[in-house]
Design a protein around this motif. Structure first.
Motif, PDB file in Angstrom:
ATOM      1  N   CYS A  61       0.802  -1.235   0.000  1.00 56.79           N
ATOM      2  CA  CYS A  61       0.000   0.000   0.000  1.00 56.79           C
ATOM      3  C   CYS A  61       0.829   1.276   0.000  1.00 56.79           C
ATOM      4  O   CYS A  61       0.311   2.349  -0.337  1.00 56.79           O
ATOM      5  N   GLY A  62       2.112   1.208   0.404  1.00 52.05           N
ATOM      6  CA  GLY A  62       2.916   2.416   0.456  1.00 52.05           C
ATOM      7  C   GLY A  62       2.280   3.461   1.363  1.00 52.05           C
ATOM      8  O   GLY A  62       1.684   3.146   2.394  1.00 52.05           O
ATOM      9  N   VAL A  63       2.376   4.729   0.958  1.00 48.39           N
ATOM     10  CA  VAL A  63       1.829   5.813   1.786  1.00 48.39           C
ATOM     11  C   VAL A  63       0.346   6.051   1.550  1.00 48.39           C
ATOM     12  O   VAL A  63      -0.240   6.970   2.116  1.00 48.39           O
ATOM     13  N   GLY A  64      -0.273   5.229   0.694  1.00 51.76           N
ATOM     14  CA  GLY A  64      -1.727   5.300   0.584  1.00 51.76           C
ATOM     15  C   GLY A  64      -2.279   5.936  -0.667  1.00 51.76           C
ATOM     16  O   GLY A  64      -3.461   6.276  -0.699  1.00 51.76           O
ATOM     17  N   GLY A  65      -1.478   6.086  -1.716  1.00 53.32           N
ATOM     18  CA  GLY A  65      -2.002   6.691  -2.936  1.00 53.32           C
ATOM     19  C   GLY A  65      -3.164   5.918  -3.523  1.00 53.32           C
ATOM     20  O   GLY A  65      -4.208   6.498  -3.858  1.00 53.32           O
ATOM     21  N   LEU A  66      -3.018   4.591  -3.633  1.00 52.57           N
ATOM     22  CA  LEU A  66      -4.102   3.769  -4.163  1.00 52.57           C
ATOM     23  C   LEU A  66      -5.257   3.694  -3.175  1.00 52.57           C
ATOM     24  O   LEU A  66      -6.431   3.837  -3.559  1.00 52.57           O
ATOM     25  N   SER A  96      -2.717   5.511   8.379  1.00 53.20           N
ATOM     26  CA  SER A  96      -3.594   5.687   9.538  1.00 53.20           C
ATOM     27  C   SER A  96      -4.136   7.108   9.640  1.00 53.20           C
ATOM     28  O   SER A  96      -5.273   7.320  10.068  1.00 53.20           O
ATOM     29  N   GLU A  97      -3.339   8.090   9.253  1.00 56.72           N
ATOM     30  CA  GLU A  97      -3.706   9.489   9.422  1.00 56.72           C
ATOM     31  C   GLU A  97      -4.639   9.990   8.326  1.00 56.72           C
ATOM     32  O   GLU A  97      -5.467  10.871   8.564  1.00 56.72           O
ATOM     33  N   ASN A  98      -4.518   9.435   7.112  1.00 57.12           N
ATOM     34  CA  ASN A  98      -5.243   9.993   5.967  1.00 57.12           C
ATOM     35  C   ASN A  98      -6.341   9.107   5.404  1.00 57.12           C
ATOM     36  O   ASN A  98      -7.150   9.569   4.601  1.00 57.12           O
ATOM     37  N   THR A  99      -6.384   7.841   5.803  1.00 58.85           N
ATOM     38  CA  THR A  99      -7.367   6.915   5.242  1.00 58.85           C
ATOM     39  C   THR A  99      -8.099   6.185   6.358  1.00 58.85           C
ATOM     40  O   THR A  99      -7.712   6.248   7.529  1.00 58.85           O
ATOM     41  N   GLY A 100      -9.134   5.463   5.988  1.00 57.68           N
ATOM     42  CA  GLY A 100      -9.881   4.669   6.958  1.00 57.68           C
ATOM     43  C   GLY A 100      -9.379   3.253   7.082  1.00 57.68           C
ATOM     44  O   GLY A 100      -9.957   2.446   7.830  1.00 57.68           O
ATOM     45  N   ALA A 101      -8.306   2.908   6.376  1.00 55.56           N
ATOM     46  CA  ALA A 101      -7.799   1.541   6.387  1.00 55.56           C
ATOM     47  C   ALA A 101      -6.951   1.273   7.632  1.00 55.56           C
ATOM     48  O   ALA A 101      -6.305   2.171   8.159  1.00 55.56           O
ATOM     49  N   PRO A 104      -3.671  15.388  -1.938  1.00 50.95           N
ATOM     50  CA  PRO A 104      -4.177  16.706  -1.536  1.00 50.95           C
ATOM     51  C   PRO A 104      -3.107  17.495  -0.806  1.00 50.95           C
ATOM     52  O   PRO A 104      -2.144  16.933  -0.267  1.00 50.95           O
ATOM     53  N   ARG A 105      -3.297  18.793  -0.773  1.00 47.73           N
ATOM     54  CA  ARG A 105      -2.289  19.697  -0.226  1.00 47.73           C
ATOM     55  C   ARG A 105      -2.007  19.453   1.252  1.00 47.73           C
ATOM     56  O   ARG A 105      -0.896  19.729   1.736  1.00 47.73           O
ATOM     57  N   ASP A 106      -2.977  18.922   1.976  1.00 46.27           N
ATOM     58  CA  ASP A 106      -2.796  18.719   3.408  1.00 46.27           C
ATOM     59  C   ASP A 106      -2.502  17.264   3.779  1.00 46.27           C
ATOM     60  O   ASP A 106      -2.597  16.884   4.953  1.00 46.27           O
ATOM     61  N   TYR A 107      -2.133  16.437   2.803  1.00 49.40           N
ATOM     62  CA  TYR A 107      -1.860  15.027   3.093  1.00 49.40           C
ATOM     63  C   TYR A 107      -0.677  14.935   4.055  1.00 49.40           C
ATOM     64  O   TYR A 107       0.377  15.527   3.835  1.00 49.40           O
ATOM     65  N   ALA A 108      -0.866  14.186   5.133  1.00 45.61           N
ATOM     66  CA  ALA A 108       0.154  14.079   6.178  1.00 45.61           C
ATOM     67  C   ALA A 108       1.016  12.840   5.943  1.00 45.61           C
ATOM     68  O   ALA A 108       0.517  11.714   5.989  1.00 45.61           O
ATOM     69  N   PHE A 109       2.289  13.041   5.710  1.00 41.03           N
ATOM     70  CA  PHE A 109       3.205  11.930   5.444  1.00 41.03           C
ATOM     71  C   PHE A 109       3.995  11.502   6.678  1.00 41.03           C
ATOM     72  O   PHE A 109       4.375  10.335   6.785  1.00 41.03           O
ATOM     73  N   ILE A 110       4.260  12.440   7.586  1.00 39.85           N
ATOM     74  CA  ILE A 110       5.040  12.137   8.790  1.00 39.85           C
ATOM     75  C   ILE A 110       4.431  12.887   9.980  1.00 39.85           C
ATOM     76  O   ILE A 110       3.753  13.898   9.806  1.00 39.85           O
ATOM     77  N   PRO A 111       4.665  12.394  11.202  1.00 43.08           N
ATOM     78  CA  PRO A 111       4.176  13.108  12.392  1.00 43.08           C
ATOM     79  C   PRO A 111       4.783  14.502  12.478  1.00 43.08           C
ATOM     80  O   PRO A 111       5.878  14.761  11.962  1.00 43.08           O
ATOM     81  N   SER A 112       4.092  15.387  13.144  1.00 45.25           N
ATOM     82  CA  SER A 112       4.512  16.784  13.223  1.00 45.25           C
ATOM     83  C   SER A 112       5.834  16.975  13.966  1.00 45.25           C
ATOM     84  O   SER A 112       6.519  17.987  13.774  1.00 45.25           O
ATOM     85  N   ASP A 113       6.211  16.008  14.808  1.00 46.77           N
ATOM     86  CA  ASP A 113       7.456  16.149  15.561  1.00 46.77           C
ATOM     87  C   ASP A 113       8.623  15.398  14.922  1.00 46.77           C
ATOM     88  O   ASP A 113       9.708  15.332  15.485  1.00 46.77           O
ATOM     89  N   GLU A 114       8.414  14.844  13.735  1.00 44.39           N
ATOM     90  CA  GLU A 114       9.492  14.107  13.066  1.00 44.39           C
ATOM     91  C   GLU A 114      10.232  15.022  12.099  1.00 44.39           C
ATOM     92  O   GLU A 114       9.613  15.748  11.312  1.00 44.39           O
ATOM     93  N   PRO A 115      11.559  14.996  12.115  1.00 44.36           N
ATOM     94  CA  PRO A 115      12.320  15.822  11.171  1.00 44.36           C
ATOM     95  C   PRO A 115      12.016  15.426   9.727  1.00 44.36           C
ATOM     96  O   PRO A 115      11.728  14.269   9.425  1.00 44.36           O
ATOM     97  N   VAL A 116      12.087  16.407   8.836  1.00 44.96           N
ATOM     98  CA  VAL A 116      11.833  16.169   7.420  1.00 44.96           C
ATOM     99  C   VAL A 116      13.115  15.683   6.747  1.00 44.96           C
ATOM    100  O   VAL A 116      14.152  16.339   6.830  1.00 44.96           O
ATOM    101  N   SER A 117      13.024  14.535   6.103  1.00 42.82           N
ATOM    102  CA  SER A 117      14.153  13.971   5.361  1.00 42.82           C
ATOM    103  C   SER A 117      13.813  13.954   3.874  1.00 42.82           C
ATOM    104  O   SER A 117      12.831  13.331   3.462  1.00 42.82           O
TER     105      SER A 117
END
Length: 366
Positions: A14-19, A45-50, A307-320
């Motif tokens: 499923c990766g990050v949930g595109g499908l 978990s953050e962006n989908t109901g799966a 979408p512009r607000d899709y969350a890929f990482i928690p807010s406290d995780e550094p961006v890599s």
């Protein structure tokens, strides 16, 4: 139409949930997303109901999928098994042909075959898979088609720009149904341009980050590459540069094979294929059409249909850049997932009142 059986789905790899996100946008109930990469749990978990399950698809048991789909009126098995050996960025087409036989033993092939094993064991009502176009020419794909005996099957290479994705990306899409005849139409949706999708994002300089969205950040550029991008024109190549800015590989005759590296996108055209290295100006035509930088991580995600607000990482995780570039570039484009979902939903709705098997399924499971 009164009888519209609900489609319940499992998304393998499923990766990050595109499908998953695309299927859900079309009205499909994705119950479970499976991936071996733990970094995929948060976005699913953050962006989908799966529900997300970290698992090696090659080793998991079919009972896990059966449990997830239990009670679904119509059951869908979906997925995109990794096929990295096919990447045109990894090797030339000549090498791809020469090494076909060797690749049969690779784990990447085993995962495509494993998807077919699950089809045979689970016998879902619907199946969909998307992958790289060269897969259609391989023995492992013919084996998958044999695993779909008893299904109506159609597959074709879809030009993603024809379905409204602002990207020149081609993907092999397969759909199969036990409910009745199914086919993939020729799509001719209006093209979306780079400007349409990312034109209103805040301006950035190389190395800068937007204070309102930390994924809208651009990688830094050396002075040489800053001079190069300033000399680049949208849709042009390094051949537009003065001689002193060209790299040694460009001067050699072999450099002519790679005209799109260090290129700028064009505002009013689709983007090139978004890859895992899309955040780097020198890795393809990933220069911003106007600003002197490579596209940001957020822009890359939006060009993949997220979408512009899709969350890929928690807010406290550094961006890599490396991690998020990999996750975004490897994702199934959301727009493609939604197109597949709509096709399947319309298929079930169209047959719901007309096909005895569909009605029987609905009564038995609904």
């Amino acid at each position: 139409m009164t009888n519209r059986p609900k489609i319940a789905a499992v998304d393998l790899f499923c990766g990050v949930g595109g499908l998953t996100y695309g299927l859900e946008s079309a009205g499909i109930d994705v119950r479970l997303g499976v991936d071996i990469d733990p970094e995929c749990e948060y976005p699913i978990s953050e962006n989908t109901g799966a529900r997300f399950e970290k698992a090696d698809v090659g080793a998991m048991k079919v009972e896990v999928l059966e449990d997830a789909l239990r009670g679904g009126a119509v059951r869908l098995l979906a997925g995109c098994a990794p096929c990295q050996p096919f990447s045109t960025y990894a090797q030339s087409a000549k090498e791809a042909v020469a090494n076909d036989e060797d690749r049969e033993a690779r784990d990447d092939w085993k995962l495509v075959g494993r998807f077919g094993d699950f089809v045979k064991a689970l016998q879902p009502d619907l199946v969909t898979m998307e992958n790289v176009p060269p897969l259609a020419r391989q023995p492992v794909f013919r084996k998958l088609l044999s695993d779909l005996e008893g299904y109506s099957v159609d597959y074709r290479v879809v030009e993603c720009r024809t379905i409204g994705l602002p990207q020149r990306r081609k993907r092999l899409v397969l759909v199969a149904s036990k409910l009745g005849p199914i086919s993939i139409p020729e799509f001719e949706f209006p093209e979306k341009s780079v400007r349409k999708v990312i034109g209103d994002l805040p301006k950035l300089e190389a190395g800068q980050v937007d204070v309102t969205d930390r994924l809208h950040r651009a990688s830094s550029l050396s002075k040489l590459n800053l001079d190069r991008i300033r000399a680049s024109i949208p849709g042009g190549t390094w051949r537009d540069w003065p001689e002193e800015l060209r790299a040694a590989c460009h001067v050699r005759e072999s450099g002519g094979t790679y005209p799109s590296v260090y290129g700028r996108m064009e505002w009013d055209e689709p983007a090139p294929t978004i890859t895992t290295q899309c955040f780097g100006y020198g890795n393809g035509r990933f220069g911003h059409p106007e600003q002197d930088r490579a596209i940001s991580l957020r822009e890359a995600a939006m060009l993949q249909g997220f979408p512009r607000d899709y969350a890929f990482i928690p807010s406290d995780e550094p961006v890599s850049f490396a991690k998020l570039g990999r996750l975004i570039g490897n994702a199934v484009p959301v727009t493609l997932g939604e197109m597949i979902g709509k096709l399947l939903v319309e298929h079930v709705q169209r047959l719901g009142d007309a096909t005895p098997q569909a009605n029987e399924l609905a009564r038995a499971r609904g």
